[in-house]
Design a protein around this motif. Structure first.
Motif: not given
Length: 353
Positions: A30-44, A55-58, A69-76
């Motif tokens: 997820l951390d790597r995918l979030l670096e791609e600005e043109d990739i959008r998530f419709s559903g998880i 849930a943490v990413m959301a 979102a990246r910071e939240a995942l790392a902190e979790f």
């Protein structure tokens, strides 16, 4: 069909497996995918650790977009590592230089502790129903964010009463739903929601794919798989047998869904189904059997920070390889050969060199 322009959004659904601390691999993906600005998530759609990652990413996305979102995942996950001694009596630091993928079953006392948990129920050894995971989740998940996030979120748990999957989505998403999805019955008491008891969602959907099929517009589904489908050799020790049985059980529902998806896709290719009524899905997958497979199921209880960071880097690397090879296929064609990966597993595939 031509590839979409580089600046056009590429929409993906995500299907995130559960697997204890191995969910840190998904953190890396997820951390790597979030670096791609043109990739959008419709559903998880997520189960157990996959649901917690979603849930943490959301929650992080709600307060700070992609960086949040990246910071939240790392902190979790760093919080999980600090609370790890509560979840398991072992850590990599106690292994005295243990090799072989940090296998806990090689540590003194592991078999005794494992036998204890299988001999006594959590209603006996934990009558107060203390669950430190709830405190960690409460610190990192914002329920309001789960209801307000731009992508649809689906969390799967298993009904103890019916044995069927229960998929929680807005407006019923809650900390209880997340705890139900991650409730291993040998360790924690069933989570009751509206009077109904629930166990870990991995027994009936790891992850559940059908909510993404029926409830989102995207045809592209990227699965993050952290549970190996194939293990060579026959387990001979009781712990190994039980671990493998658990792994097979957690893969069974996914195998069933994949068979159904492959069948529908074949009928559509043959023109036997109405494309206006059925989805011809474009499936993708990020996995690393060469990296995760040798670790063994018992390492899913290892929450040592160095181990979690190692899994995160494995996830980032696997996602980078997939993006380099297949990012241009999003919205164009599927890149997962369902029949080869899920339906023809009679013989273990050789590992890549």
């Amino acid at each position: 069909m031509p590839s979409p322009p580089a600046t056009s959004p590429r929409y993906l659904d995500l299907a995130l497996q559960g697997g204890g601390s191995h969910g840190a691999f998904t953190w890396g993906v997820l951390d790597r995918l979030l670096e791609e600005e043109d990739i959008r998530f419709s559903g998880i759609s997520g189960t157990s650790a996959g649901a917690l990652n979603a849930a943490v990413m959301a929650s992080g996305f709600h307060r700070g977009r992609r960086p949040g979102a990246r910071e939240a995942l790392a902190e979790f996950w760093y919080d999980v590592s600090r609370s790890g001694s509560i979840f398991s009596p072992f850590s990599a630091g106690q292994s005295n230089g243990l090799h072989d993928g940090l296998q806990f079953d090689r540590l003194p006392g592991y078999q005794w502790v494992s036998a204890f948990f299988r001999s006594f129920s959590p209603y006996e050894f934990n009558p107060l129903n203390l669950n430190p995971l709830r405190d960690v989740v409460r610190r990192h998940v914002d329920e309001d964010a789960l209801h307000a996030c731009k992508f649809k979120l689906f969390v799967t748990a298993t009904s103890v009463t019916t044995g069927q999957a229960r998929v929680f989505t807005r407006p019923e998403l809650s900390l209880d739903a997340l705890m139900a999805s991650a409730c291993l019955p040998f360790l924690f008491q069933a989570v009751e929601i509206d009077g109904e008891p629930f166990w870990d969602g991995g027994y009936t959907g790891n992850p559940a794919i059908y909510p993404l099929i029926y409830s989102t517009e995207s045809l592209d589904i990227l699965m993050v798989r952290i549970n190996p489908l194939v293990r060579e050799g026959t387990p001979t020790r009781s712990e190994e047998i039980l671990d493998r049985l658990s792994e097979i059980t957690f893969n069974a529902s996914l195998m069933g869904e994949m068979r159904a998806i492959a069948f529908v896709s074949r009928l559509m290719r043959e023109g036997k189904l109405d494309s206006a009524r059925y989805k011809d899905l474009r499936l993708h997958m990020v996995a690393d059997d060469d990296g995760i497979g040798p670790l063994g199921p018992n390492t899913k209880f290892n929450t040592d920070r160095a181990f979690l960071e190692r899994l995160c880097e494995m996830g980032r690397d696997a996602a980078s390889r997939w993006l380099q090879k297949h990012k241009g296929d999003i919205g164009v064609r599927g890149t997962l050969d369902v029949e080869r990966e899920f339906l023809k597993l009679g013989k273990a595939r050789p590992r890549r060199p």
